[in-house]
Design a protein around this motif. Structure first.
Motif, short mmCIF file in Angstrom:
data_model
loop_
_atom_site.label_atom_id
_atom_site.label_comp_id
_atom_site.label_asym_id
_atom_site.label_seq_id
_atom_site.Cartn_x
_atom_site.Cartn_y
_atom_site.Cartn_z
N ASP A 23 -3.05 -0.45 -0.02
CA ASP A 23 -2.94 0.80 0.73
C ASP A 23 -2.66 0.48 2.19
OD1 ASP A 23 -6.54 1.54 0.85
OD2 ASP A 23 -5.34 0.00 1.83
N ALA A 55 -1.54 1.77 -5.79
CA ALA A 55 -0.59 1.56 -4.70
C ALA A 55 -0.03 2.90 -4.30
CB ALA A 55 0.53 0.61 -5.11
N ASP A 56 0.19 3.08 -3.00
CA ASP A 56 0.85 4.30 -2.56
C ASP A 56 2.09 3.95 -1.75
OD1 ASP A 56 -1.85 4.91 -0.18
OD2 ASP A 56 -0.19 3.48 -0.13
N SER A 57 2.55 4.86 -0.97
CA SER A 57 3.84 4.63 -0.31
C SER A 57 3.81 3.39 0.57
CB SER A 57 4.24 5.86 0.50
OG SER A 57 3.31 6.07 1.53
N SER A 58 2.67 3.03 1.11
CA SER A 58 2.64 1.84 1.97
C SER A 58 3.00 0.61 1.16
CB SER A 58 1.28 1.62 2.60
OG SER A 58 0.43 2.70 2.41
#
Lengths: 120, 739
Positions: A23, A55-58
């Motif tokens: 993240d 997991a995200d956009s980062s």
């Protein structure tokens, strides 16, 4: 801190196994660890996201950047994510397949690489 | 030594003044008497008045001369003697040589001998001889009155002379005896005086000796009292100043000041160390005492007065250095004010120097003790966690009470470790011993435990490793008890292992409480290769877990079992962890001043309801704990793993946005509110100010991801706040498409 990424050179292509959650807090470290692993000699780098719980956009951004950086060095990136993983959805939403192939597992990725020495 | 013949004769002139005055006065009175009687006698004898007065004139003349105060004693004496004998001669002549009148001569000679002096005596005797001899020869009728004498005056003069000589001799003898007596008396007096002078001197010497002894005793008393007072100051610098002041004022001086040099080199209470030639600084720098006297010390006295502000001008002052082990630690100043009229002398300076040695020792001890205490406190603080980690969904409070001693570090310690996988490590331990050794061991255990826990070791394995650590060290004293558990807030599972420590206490939401017993286990460091066991407990949301040390439950008055029972009953029904700690600490007997130190860690596993309200610092480190608690909340709400994944990514994305745009330095708050039911609704808000020009929700991919994953998304952009609300309907969904 535990390492996010471990390198496995046992196969034909180097496989960077990622474990844990990515993240905003550790995205930079994730990127640094990945970049450190990719050497000049390899044509391909396989990033195995099987053990990534979140997991995200980062995190996705890091993968995008990695693909771009490798391409500049005439290298290619392949990503392995199980079909059931939430990351799969994420990669689809962000159209990641346009910059790098997404495989179900490492073996599939290795086969793909064997067929396609260079990603175009 | 006088010749024996002369030794028989009197010395003459030995009459003391007042004796001579008395006698002389008497003689002069006698002369005046004669001056009156003779003319009367002459008149009765038939002479004319003129004749009478004229003949007797010699007598009053002599009387006058004898009375003149300006003349010397001898002169007056001789005049008186001649006067007396002249009156004899005149009487004899006036009586016509009456033989009975010659007796007057004899009487006069005796009277003259009263003077006890040679000159008048010889004058008198000479007069008689001259008168009888010459006048008798020239005019026998004026001297003698019987025919035999007139016809043979020399023969009869010789007879008179014989009797005069006899009377003279008698007078002389009398005189000599008087004189001898007088001389003896005088000698005796002189001796007496001499003796009394010697006695005086002896007395004076003894008095001085006694005074000195009294002074010395007083000094010793002052020094002894100083020692006593300084012992009672119990290492407190202010107390040292007070005690010395009380001792010295007003006995030794009108006022007393103590200045000390601190670590930085400056003098307390403040004297500007830049000030040139300040008398106190002079003593401190040179290490030499000063006795400031009026006169050449006036300038210094004035400066002293300015520095220490006594109310009146100073008469004089004594400044002595305070000698420490290897440097001058300050100075002691004694002053006398002009109004008191007292002065300080070299003796006082000597005494002050002796006092100063004691004061310096006390001051150095106090400083050293203060330094030790400060070091111990710092060390203690560094061994316990500053802050407990923030774990959403859990409430934690820790308390530490030092033991009674104050200086020494106790052996109790605790730790809360936020582990990378979202679980929480809880540790409570007690190290054998006190002080620096204990502190060092505590540090090792704490660091070791953190390392093993982060490495993913289960509690039992961590304890085994720590046991190896302690048994390796070659010291029999290195032992410690420790209870360590890992708690997973997602599942509510607590895995515990215990090395000889008291069992943690679990208080359930229904109010019951029980001790979590987890297998016997030896304290760390007791035996190499000790085995430990993991025991797993399921903690229901709303429960409170208490870890503690024996200082809480054991004291001289309270046996352990009773203490444990009281602890258990006091735990029931408290609102939050802070209150739990307060109640527990208040309710238990904590002994007296010599109690052991006590540590207490209360952890509550919060029950998450259908309404979720979180208010957290908008920092990257918050994101993972936030996801953990959301995960748990969603799971408890009945969402499937896939649903949870999607919702978490969306919510996580929204939260990351807030954190990404939070201005640095401002305490920006991230608010997450959730409602669960058939639908899950999550609102992510930011509080706090935003930098101009950047708004959340703008990051391209982020919003797209949220919109793709959630059923409904609403973004309201402030000021003052921006809120992203997302909704997700639980239940049947399309299977996740794979690409």
């Amino acid at each position: 801190m535990r390492r996010l990424v471990t390198l496995d050179r046992s196969g034909t292509a180097p496989v960077a196994r990622v474990a844990g959650e990515i993240d905003l807090a550790n995205a930079t470290r994730f990127r640094q660890e990945l970049l450190a692993l990719a050497t000049d000699e390899d044509d391909w780098l396989v990033v195995d996201l099987t053990e990534v719980a979140y997991a995200d956009s980062s995190g996705i951004k890091v993968l995008f950047d990695l693909a771009r950086d490798l391409r500049r060095r005439s290298q290619s990136l392949a990503v392995t994510v199980p079909a059931s993983s939430p990351l799969r959805r994420l990669l689809k939403i962000t159209n990641f397949q346009e910059v790098a192939p997404i495989c179900d597992d490492v073996d599939t990725a290795v086969e793909l690489i064997a067929k396609r020495p260079v990603n175009d | 030594m006088r010749h024996s013949l002369f030794g028989l004769l009197p010395q003459g002139g030995t009459l003391p003044e007042e004796s001579w005055v008395r006698r002389h006065r008497g003689v002069v009175v006698l002369l005046w008497l004669h001056s009156a009687v003779i003319p009367i006698f002459a008149l009765t004898m038939g002479y004319s008045m003129v004749h009478s007065l004229a003949e007797s004139l010699v007598v009053p003349t002599a009387a006058v001369i004898a009375s003149l105060p300006g003349l010397a004693r001898r002169v007056r004496t001789v005049a008186a003697a001649l006067g007396l004998l002249s009156s004899s001669a005149v009487l004899v002549h006036l009586s016509g040589g009456l033989i009975e009148m010659h007796f007057h001569f004899f009487v006069m000679v005796v009277v003259v001998s009263l003077y006890q002096d040679w000159l008048p005596f010889l004058a008198a005797v000479g007069y008689v001889f001259v008168h009888h001899g010459i006048l008798g020869a020239l005019d026998p009728r004026s001297v003698f009155n019987h025919p035999a004498a007139i016809s043979h005056p020399w023969k009869w003069a010789a007879v008179h002379a014989l009797f005069i000589t006899g009377i003279s001799l008698a007078s002389l003898v009398n005189w000599r005896l008087n004189e001898a007596h007088l001389i003896q008396r005088r000698r005796a007096e002189a001796r007496l005086q001499e003796e009394s002078r010697i006695v005086e001197r002896l007395y004076a010497a003894e008095r001085r000796a006694r005074e000195q002894e009294a002074q010395a005793r007083q000094r010793l008393a002052i020094l002894a009292e100083a020692g006593r007072r300084l012992l009672s100051t119990s290492l407190d610098l202010d107390a040292v100043r007070n005690e010395i002041s009380e001792l010295v004022v007003p006995r030794l001086a009108d006022a007393c000041w103590i200045h000390l040099v601190d670590d930085g080199g400056s003098v307390q209470p403040g004297i500007d160390s830049e000030e040139p030639d300040h008398p106190i600084l002079r003593t401190i720098r040179s290490g030499r005492p000063q006795l400031l006297q009026p006169g050449n010390g006036d300038g210094d006295l004035a400066r002293l007065r300015a520095a220490i502000n006594p109310t009146e001008p100073l008469a004089n002052a004594v400044i002595v250095p305070l000698p420490g082990h290897d440097r001058v630690v300050g100075a002691m100043t004694l002053v006398m004010q002009r109004s008191s009229g007292r002065h300080l002398h070299q003796d006082d300076l000597d005494l002050a120097e002796m006092l100063a040695r004691r004061v310096a020792a006390a001051a150095e001890n106090a400083e050293e003790f203060a330094a030790q205490q400060a070091a111990a406190e710092m060390l203690q603080h560094s061994l316990l966690p500053d802050r407990l980690p923030l774990v959403p969904g859990m409430d934690m409070t820790a308390r530490y009470l030092p033991g009674g001693a104050g200086v020494d570090i106790g052996g109790d310690w605790y730790d809360v470790i936020a582990l990378p996988d979202g679980t929480v490590g809880l540790a409570m331990g007690d190290v054998v011993g006190k002080g620096i050794r204990a502190a060092s061991l505590m540090g090792q255990l704490r660091n070791g435990l953190r390392a093993y826990a982060r490495d993913g070791r289960q509690p039992a394995a961590a304890l085994e490793q720590l046991n190896e650590l302690l048994t390796d060290v070659d010291s029999p004293d290195h032992m410690a008890t420790l209870v360590f558990g890992v708690f997973d807030p997602c599942t509510g599972e607590l895995t515990l292992a215990n090395a000889g420590h008291l069992p943690p206490l679990l208080c359930r939401p229904d109010g019951t409480a029980e001790f979590l017993q987890c297998g016997p286990g030896l304290p760390l460091g007791a035996l190499p290769e000790s085995g430990y066991r993991n025991t797993t407990f399921t903690i229901a949301p709303g429960s409170t877990l208490l870890l503690y040390t024996d200082g809480l439950v054991e004291s001289r008055q309270l046996p352990l079992d009773d203490g444990l029972e009281r602890l258990r009953s006091s735990m029931v029904g408290q609102a939050d962890c802070s209150e739990v700690c307060d109640v527990v600490l208040d309710g238990l007997a904590l002994g007296g001043t010599n109690r052991d130190d006590t540590a207490l860690l209360a952890v509550r596993y919060l029950a998450l309801g259908n309404e979720l309200q979180l208010s957290l610092p908008a920092r990257p480190a918050t994101l993972k704990p936030l996801r953990n608690v959301l995960r748990r909340w969603l799971r408890e709400g009945g969402a499937s793993e896939e649903e949870i994944s999607d919702i978490l990514v969306a919510a996580g994305e929204a939260c990351a946005n807030v954190v990404r745009h939070a201005p640095a330095g401002d305490p920006a708050i991230l608010e997450v509110n959730g409602r669960r039911g058939g639908d899950i609704s999550i609102t992510v808000r930011n509080q706090g100010r935003w930098r101009n020009g950047s708004r959340p929700g703008d990051s391209g991919r982020g919003l797209a991801i949220i919109e793709e994953l959630m059923d409904e998304v609403n973004v309201t952009r402030g000021p003052p706040e921006t809120a992203v609300t997302m909704r997700y309907a639980l239940g049947d969904r399309e299977p996740v498409r794979s690409s």
